[in-house]
Motif scaffolding. Structure first.
Motif, PDB file in Angstrom:
ATOM      1  N   LYS A  75       5.216   2.307  10.072  1.00 43.40           N
ATOM      2  CA  LYS A  75       4.620   1.128  10.294  1.00 43.40           C
ATOM      3  C   LYS A  75       4.067   0.476   8.887  1.00 43.40           C
ATOM      4  N   LYS A  76       3.772   1.624   8.175  1.00 40.20           N
ATOM      5  CA  LYS A  76       3.146   1.051   6.698  1.00 40.20           C
ATOM      6  C   LYS A  76       4.162   0.415   6.042  1.00 40.20           C
ATOM      7  N   VAL A  77       5.436   0.914   6.020  1.00 45.44           N
ATOM      8  CA  VAL A  77       6.349   0.433   5.296  1.00 45.44           C
ATOM      9  C   VAL A  77       6.804  -1.066   5.915  1.00 45.44           C
ATOM     10  N   LEU A  78       6.678  -1.133   6.787  1.00 43.81           N
ATOM     11  CA  LEU A  78       7.138  -2.480   7.567  1.00 43.81           C
ATOM     12  C   LEU A  78       5.985  -3.408   7.212  1.00 43.81           C
ATOM     13  N   MET A  79       4.788  -2.950   7.277  1.00 51.75           N
ATOM     14  CA  MET A  79       3.692  -3.939   6.709  1.00 51.75           C
ATOM     15  C   MET A  79       3.599  -4.263   5.388  1.00 51.75           C
ATOM     16  N   VAL A  80       4.169  -3.373   4.377  1.00 52.83           N
ATOM     17  CA  VAL A  80       4.218  -3.508   3.164  1.00 52.83           C
ATOM     18  C   VAL A  80       5.431  -4.445   2.736  1.00 52.83           C
ATOM     19  N   PHE A  81       6.474  -4.404   3.662  1.00 50.05           N
ATOM     20  CA  PHE A  81       7.435  -5.239   3.604  1.00 50.05           C
ATOM     21  C   PHE A  81       6.931  -6.809   3.850  1.00 50.05           C
ATOM     22  N   LEU A  82       6.476  -6.780   4.836  1.00 54.84           N
ATOM     23  CA  LEU A  82       6.185  -8.171   5.544  1.00 54.84           C
ATOM     24  C   LEU A  82       5.215  -8.868   4.306  1.00 54.84           C
ATOM     25  N   VAL A  83       4.336  -8.270   3.969  1.00 52.58           N
ATOM     26  CA  VAL A  83       3.217  -8.694   2.820  1.00 52.58           C
ATOM     27  C   VAL A  83       4.098  -9.198   1.617  1.00 52.58           C
ATOM     28  N   ALA A  84       4.909  -8.504   1.066  1.00 53.91           N
ATOM     29  CA  ALA A  84       5.909  -8.803   0.226  1.00 53.91           C
ATOM     30  C   ALA A  84       6.699 -10.119   0.355  1.00 53.91           C
ATOM     31  N   VAL A  85       7.193 -10.129   1.815  1.00 53.37           N
ATOM     32  CA  VAL A  85       8.001 -11.193   1.773  1.00 53.37           C
ATOM     33  C   VAL A  85       7.155 -12.548   2.143  1.00 53.37           C
ATOM     34  N   ILE A  86       5.923 -12.359   2.387  1.00 55.36           N
ATOM     35  CA  ILE A  86       5.388 -13.478   2.456  1.00 55.36           C
ATOM     36  C   ILE A  86       4.576 -14.169   1.047  1.00 55.36           C
ATOM     37  N   ALA A  87       4.437 -12.994   0.292  1.00 50.47           N
ATOM     38  CA  ALA A  87       3.924 -13.147  -1.166  1.00 50.47           C
ATOM     39  C   ALA A  87       4.971 -13.875  -1.953  1.00 50.47           C
ATOM     40  N   ILE A  88       6.192 -13.317  -1.663  1.00 52.05           N
ATOM     41  CA  ILE A  88       7.350 -13.997  -2.493  1.00 52.05           C
ATOM     42  C   ILE A  88       7.388 -15.312  -2.067  1.00 52.05           C
ATOM     43  N   GLY A  89       7.519 -15.777  -0.828  1.00 49.33           N
ATOM     44  CA  GLY A  89       7.652 -17.035  -0.646  1.00 49.33           C
ATOM     45  C   GLY A  89       6.593 -18.300  -1.297  1.00 49.33           C
ATOM     46  N   PHE A  90       5.319 -17.655  -1.364  1.00 52.74           N
ATOM     47  CA  PHE A  90       4.482 -18.639  -1.846  1.00 52.74           C
ATOM     48  C   PHE A  90       3.977 -18.154  -3.468  1.00 52.74           C
ATOM     49  N   SER A 124      13.261 -14.388  -9.814  1.00 52.17           N
ATOM     50  CA  SER A 124      12.824 -13.241  -9.400  1.00 52.17           C
ATOM     51  C   SER A 124      12.556 -13.206  -8.091  1.00 52.17           C
ATOM     52  N   GLY A 125      12.551 -12.109  -7.500  1.00 52.73           N
ATOM     53  CA  GLY A 125      12.768 -11.836  -6.069  1.00 52.73           C
ATOM     54  C   GLY A 125      12.697 -10.344  -5.661  1.00 52.73           C
ATOM     55  N   MET A 126      12.897 -10.114  -4.378  1.00 50.05           N
ATOM     56  CA  MET A 126      13.061  -8.745  -4.009  1.00 50.05           C
ATOM     57  C   MET A 126      14.449  -8.568  -3.599  1.00 50.05           C
ATOM     58  N   VAL A 127      15.371  -7.245  -3.777  1.00 47.36           N
ATOM     59  CA  VAL A 127      16.436  -7.090  -3.227  1.00 47.36           C
ATOM     60  C   VAL A 127      16.085  -6.644  -1.766  1.00 47.36           C
ATOM     61  N   GLY A 137      14.068 -14.686  -2.656  1.00 44.15           N
ATOM     62  CA  GLY A 137      13.164 -15.437  -4.211  1.00 44.15           C
ATOM     63  C   GLY A 137      12.401 -16.169  -3.422  1.00 44.15           C
ATOM     64  N   ALA A 138      11.672 -16.978  -4.486  1.00 47.32           N
ATOM     65  CA  ALA A 138      10.780 -18.066  -4.066  1.00 47.32           C
ATOM     66  C   ALA A 138      11.236 -18.803  -3.020  1.00 47.32           C
ATOM     67  N   LYS A 139      10.085 -19.478  -2.214  1.00 52.11           N
ATOM     68  CA  LYS A 139      10.458 -20.414  -0.946  1.00 52.11           C
ATOM     69  C   LYS A 139      11.411 -20.017   0.060  1.00 52.11           C
ATOM     70  N   TRP A 140      11.342 -18.481   0.041  1.00 46.01           N
ATOM     71  CA  TRP A 140      12.129 -17.626   1.065  1.00 46.01           C
ATOM     72  C   TRP A 140      13.637 -18.057   1.169  1.00 46.01           C
ATOM     73  N   ARG A 141      14.135 -18.146  -0.280  1.00 45.62           N
ATOM     74  CA  ARG A 141      15.688 -18.591  -0.317  1.00 45.62           C
ATOM     75  C   ARG A 141      16.201 -17.117  -0.590  1.00 45.62           C
ATOM     76  N   PHE A 142      17.524 -17.008   0.134  1.00 46.87           N
ATOM     77  CA  PHE A 142      18.285 -15.926  -0.064  1.00 46.87           C
ATOM     78  C   PHE A 142      19.160 -16.102  -1.304  1.00 46.87           C
ATOM     79  N   TYR A 143      19.595 -15.217  -2.132  1.00 47.02           N
ATOM     80  CA  TYR A 143      20.407 -15.504  -3.295  1.00 47.02           C
ATOM     81  C   TYR A 143      21.220 -14.510  -2.936  1.00 47.02           C
ATOM     82  N   TYR A 144      22.785 -14.980  -2.926  1.00 51.05           N
ATOM     83  CA  TYR A 144      23.845 -14.073  -2.621  1.00 51.05           C
ATOM     84  C   TYR A 144      24.821 -13.796  -3.770  1.00 51.05           C
ATOM     85  N   TYR A 145      24.930 -12.499  -4.227  1.00 50.94           N
ATOM     86  CA  TYR A 145      25.844 -12.379  -5.278  1.00 50.94           C
ATOM     87  C   TYR A 145      26.881 -11.386  -4.820  1.00 50.94           C
TER      88      TYR A 145
END
Length: 171
Positions: A2-17, A69-72, A89-97
């Motif tokens: 649960k803790k890992v999922l919460m950290v992931f969700l907070v990171a996703v929200i922060a990345i977008g903003f 910048s972003g999160m893998v 990355g920012a604005k919840w965009r996914f970058y595909y390499y």
């Protein structure tokens, strides 16, 4: 868990903003002359029907760099993209390499623009072709202004952004 999922969700929200929207060409030493600006949304394009990104050509083994910048959020292999990395990355965009020779990052790694994530290759459906990075940007939220019913896969296009528009404005 649960803790890992919460950290992931907070990171996703922060990345977008919080992450600024800045971009760089994701292949070391590449310039706008290393891809065809007309290849984005080109159709017909093999099994996928439409080319949803750009191919940046370079020598095999050339470093592939984080375009922003972003999160893998995923690394893996599939028959079309070969070795690939997906970055949020920012604005919840996914970058595909895709078509990477080697992956040099891992899931949940926070990236700064310019960090090495792998090397240019020809894996997946690029096997036997000139080495390149297939680079695509996909929006989590649709861009309805891009809807044009006369284009192939018109509905799908509302989720994609032409990476060349960001990369040619650099410098």
């Amino acid at each position: 868990m649960k803790k890992v999922l919460m950290v992931f969700l907070v990171a996703v929200i922060a990345i977008g903003f919080l992450i600024p929207v800045k971009h760089r060409i994701p292949v070391a030493g590449a310039s706008a002359s290393d891809w065809n600006p007309k290849s984005f949304w080109y159709s017909p394009w093999g099994r996928s029907g439409t080319h949803k990104g750009i191919d940046i050509f370079a020598r095999e083994g050339t470093p592939v760099l984080a375009a922003t910048s972003g999160m893998v959020v995923y690394t893996g292999f599939n028959d079309m993209g070969g070795n690939f990395v997906l970055v949020l990355g920012a604005k919840w965009r996914f970058y595909y390499y895709a078509h990477l020779q080697r992956i040099d990052t891992h899931v949940l790694r926070l990236l700064n623009m310019g960090d090495i994530i792998g090397t240019v290759g020809s894996t997946g459906n690029a096997q036997g072709k000139q080495p390149h990075l297939h680079f695509a940007i996909r929006n989590l939220l649709p861009l309805f202004w891009q809807y044009d019913s006369s284009k192939p896969q018109a509905w799908n296009k509302v989720f994609y952004i032409d990476p060349g528009l960001f990369l040619t404005s650099i410098n």
